[in-house]
Design an enzyme around this catalytic site. Structure first.
Site, mmCIF file in Angstrom:
data_model
loop_
_atom_site.group_PDB
_atom_site.id
_atom_site.type_symbol
_atom_site.label_atom_id
_atom_site.label_comp_id
_atom_site.label_asym_id
_atom_site.label_seq_id
_atom_site.Cartn_x
_atom_site.Cartn_y
_atom_site.Cartn_z
ATOM 1 N N LYS A 20 0.871 -1.244 -0.064
ATOM 2 C CA LYS A 20 -0.048 -0.029 0.186
ATOM 3 C C LYS A 20 0.968 1.135 0.165
ATOM 4 O O LYS A 20 2.028 1.158 0.171
ATOM 5 C CB LYS A 20 -0.856 0.036 1.136
ATOM 6 C CG LYS A 20 -2.078 -1.270 1.203
ATOM 7 C CD LYS A 20 -2.943 -1.117 2.232
ATOM 8 C CE LYS A 20 -3.862 -2.219 2.233
ATOM 9 N NZ LYS A 20 -5.001 -1.978 3.188
ATOM 10 N N TYR A 60 -12.326 -2.097 -3.784
ATOM 11 C CA TYR A 60 -13.050 -2.233 -2.546
ATOM 12 C C TYR A 60 -14.618 -2.172 -2.582
ATOM 13 O O TYR A 60 -15.143 -1.766 -1.422
ATOM 14 C CB TYR A 60 -12.311 -1.108 -1.639
ATOM 15 C CG TYR A 60 -11.067 -1.239 -0.962
ATOM 16 C CD1 TYR A 60 -10.914 -2.550 -0.040
ATOM 17 C CD2 TYR A 60 -9.860 -0.645 -1.369
ATOM 18 C CE1 TYR A 60 -9.590 -2.862 0.256
ATOM 19 C CE2 TYR A 60 -8.572 -1.088 -1.095
ATOM 20 C CZ TYR A 60 -8.601 -1.995 -0.090
ATOM 21 O OH TYR A 60 -7.141 -2.443 0.286
ATOM 22 N N THR A 102 -5.443 -6.685 10.771
ATOM 23 C CA THR A 102 -6.016 -5.658 9.965
ATOM 24 C C THR A 102 -5.349 -4.322 10.724
ATOM 25 O O THR A 102 -4.705 -3.551 10.141
ATOM 26 C CB THR A 102 -7.405 -5.507 9.726
ATOM 27 O OG1 THR A 102 -8.167 -6.703 9.158
ATOM 28 C CG2 THR A 102 -7.778 -4.328 8.913
ATOM 29 N N ARG A 113 2.409 -6.271 8.907
ATOM 30 C CA ARG A 113 1.699 -5.134 9.674
ATOM 31 C C ARG A 113 2.127 -4.667 11.048
ATOM 32 O O ARG A 113 2.348 -3.459 11.177
ATOM 33 C CB ARG A 113 0.112 -5.358 9.793
ATOM 34 C CG ARG A 113 -0.427 -5.101 8.486
ATOM 35 C CD ARG A 113 -1.675 -5.669 8.219
ATOM 36 N NE ARG A 113 -2.610 -5.344 7.280
ATOM 37 C CZ ARG A 113 -3.653 -5.921 6.995
ATOM 38 N NH1 ARG A 113 -4.038 -6.779 7.344
ATOM 39 N NH2 ARG A 113 -4.150 -5.472 5.670
ATOM 40 N N ASN A 123 -2.258 0.247 6.515
ATOM 41 C CA ASN A 123 -1.834 -0.649 7.247
ATOM 42 C C ASN A 123 -0.796 -1.799 6.231
ATOM 43 O O ASN A 123 -0.730 -2.828 6.499
ATOM 44 C CB ASN A 123 -2.929 -1.807 7.793
ATOM 45 C CG ASN A 123 -3.931 -2.039 6.585
ATOM 46 O OD1 ASN A 123 -3.614 -1.787 5.614
ATOM 47 N ND2 ASN A 123 -5.131 -2.940 7.238
ATOM 48 N N HIS A 126 -2.331 -5.304 1.430
ATOM 49 C CA HIS A 126 -3.433 -5.971 1.285
ATOM 50 C C HIS A 126 -3.145 -7.591 0.847
ATOM 51 O O HIS A 126 -2.275 -7.841 -0.103
ATOM 52 C CB HIS A 126 -4.255 -5.407 -0.076
ATOM 53 C CG HIS A 126 -5.427 -6.329 -0.171
ATOM 54 N ND1 HIS A 126 -6.674 -6.079 0.382
ATOM 55 C CD2 HIS A 126 -5.563 -7.199 -1.351
ATOM 56 C CE1 HIS A 126 -7.329 -7.228 -0.250
ATOM 57 N NE2 HIS A 126 -6.631 -7.612 -1.306
ATOM 58 N N GLU A 137 -9.565 -10.622 -7.648
ATOM 59 C CA GLU A 137 -8.606 -9.631 -7.465
ATOM 60 C C GLU A 137 -7.263 -9.632 -8.438
ATOM 61 O O GLU A 137 -6.986 -8.663 -9.196
ATOM 62 C CB GLU A 137 -7.970 -9.627 -6.097
ATOM 63 C CG GLU A 137 -9.007 -8.898 -5.006
ATOM 64 C CD GLU A 137 -8.728 -9.259 -3.625
ATOM 65 O OE1 GLU A 137 -9.656 -8.956 -2.704
ATOM 66 O OE2 GLU A 137 -7.504 -9.736 -3.376
HETATM 67 N N1 UDP Z 1 -10.310 -0.497 6.826
HETATM 68 C C1 UDP Z 1 -9.994 0.800 7.454
HETATM 69 N N2 UDP Z 1 -10.790 1.033 8.939
HETATM 70 C C2 UDP Z 1 -11.280 -0.086 9.409
HETATM 71 C C3 UDP Z 1 -11.233 -1.414 8.728
HETATM 72 C C4 UDP Z 1 -10.638 -1.476 7.715
HETATM 73 O O1 UDP Z 1 -9.637 1.856 7.260
HETATM 74 O O2 UDP Z 1 -11.893 0.253 10.493
HETATM 75 C C5 UDP Z 1 -9.252 -0.606 5.717
HETATM 76 C C6 UDP Z 1 -7.878 -1.199 5.734
HETATM 77 O O3 UDP Z 1 -6.953 -0.695 5.037
HETATM 78 C C7 UDP Z 1 -8.395 -2.848 5.465
HETATM 79 C C8 UDP Z 1 -9.344 -2.464 4.493
HETATM 80 O O4 UDP Z 1 -10.035 -1.327 4.963
HETATM 81 O O5 UDP Z 1 -6.709 -3.136 5.370
HETATM 82 C C9 UDP Z 1 -9.914 -3.662 4.374
HETATM 83 O O6 UDP Z 1 -10.585 -4.312 5.552
HETATM 84 P P1 UDP Z 1 -10.512 -5.866 5.631
HETATM 85 O O7 UDP Z 1 -11.352 -5.758 6.871
HETATM 86 O O8 UDP Z 1 -10.925 -6.374 4.659
HETATM 87 O O9 UDP Z 1 -9.253 -6.012 6.123
HETATM 88 P P2 UDP Z 1 -7.985 -6.890 5.692
HETATM 89 O O10 UDP Z 1 -8.251 -7.787 4.745
HETATM 90 O O11 UDP Z 1 -7.233 -5.718 4.652
HETATM 91 O O12 UDP Z 1 -7.096 -7.229 6.751
#
Ligand code: UDP
Length: 150
Positions: A20, A60, A102, A113, A123, A126, A137
């Site tokens: 990212k 997204y 996450t 992370r 974070n 992805h 994807e």
């Molecule tokens: N995200 C965020 N705030 C939140 C939850 C998610 O900004 O409260 C963002 C974060 O960058 C995350 C992405 O949305 O990586 C996708 O969320 P997901 O729950 O799918 O998490 P991931 O699969 O990336 O761990």
């Protein structure tokens, strides 16, 4: 005469990964790629791109109704990203383990992370969470001929 225990080997999978904008800005692309390679994942496709708003929103789309969606799209378009296809045994789960939770505050020590992310939104990486999302994807970013069998 037959072994009914079956085949215990883990299938070779492909998963989709993004370094990212925060991690690209921190100059840790190589350190993150190194985590993949040291843990048995091969990079079989890779490119640096700047996401348009439309591309980020489409990627997204499942989060469209979430309160963090506008900020997430703004963040993902704030600078270049590296997109890659990773291949290896159990690649989808292995990549998720290497990434960590996450929220970096909840990410296990030694995960990408925990080591490189600054916040739940910025974070660092992805990674696809299931075979269906991995296929979707990968196809969203790469043509078949851009993926190199190795
Ligand atoms: N995200 C965020 N705030 C939140 C939850 C998610 O900004 O409260 C963002 C974060 O960058 C995350 C992405 O949305 O990586 C996708 O969320 P997901 O729950 O799918 O998490 P991931 O699969 O990336 O761990």
């Amino acid at each position: 005469p037959f072994c009914l225990l079956g085949d215990l080997s883990v299938a070779i999978e492909r998963t989709f990964s993004i370094v990212k904008p925060d991690a690209v800005a921190k100059n840790v692309i190589g350190e993150i790629y190194s985590r993949f390679e040291k843990n048995g994942l091969k990079i079989v496709a890779s490119k640096m791109v700047r996401l348009s708003q439309e591309k980020a929103e489409g990627f997204y789309a499942e989060h469209k109704e979430r309160p963090f969606f506008p900020a997430l799209v703004e963040f993902m378009t704030s600078g270049p990203v590296c997109v890659q296809v990773l291949e290896g045994e159990g690649a989808i789960l292995k990549n998720r383990e290497l990434m960590g939770a996450t929220n970096p505050k909840e990410a296990a020590a030694g995960t990408i992370r925990a080591d490189f992310a600054s916040s739940i939104d910025a974070n660092a990486v992805h990674g696809s969470d299931a075979p269906e999302s991995a296929a979707r994807e990968i196809a969203y970013f790469f043509a078949e001929e851009e993926i190199c069998a190795r």
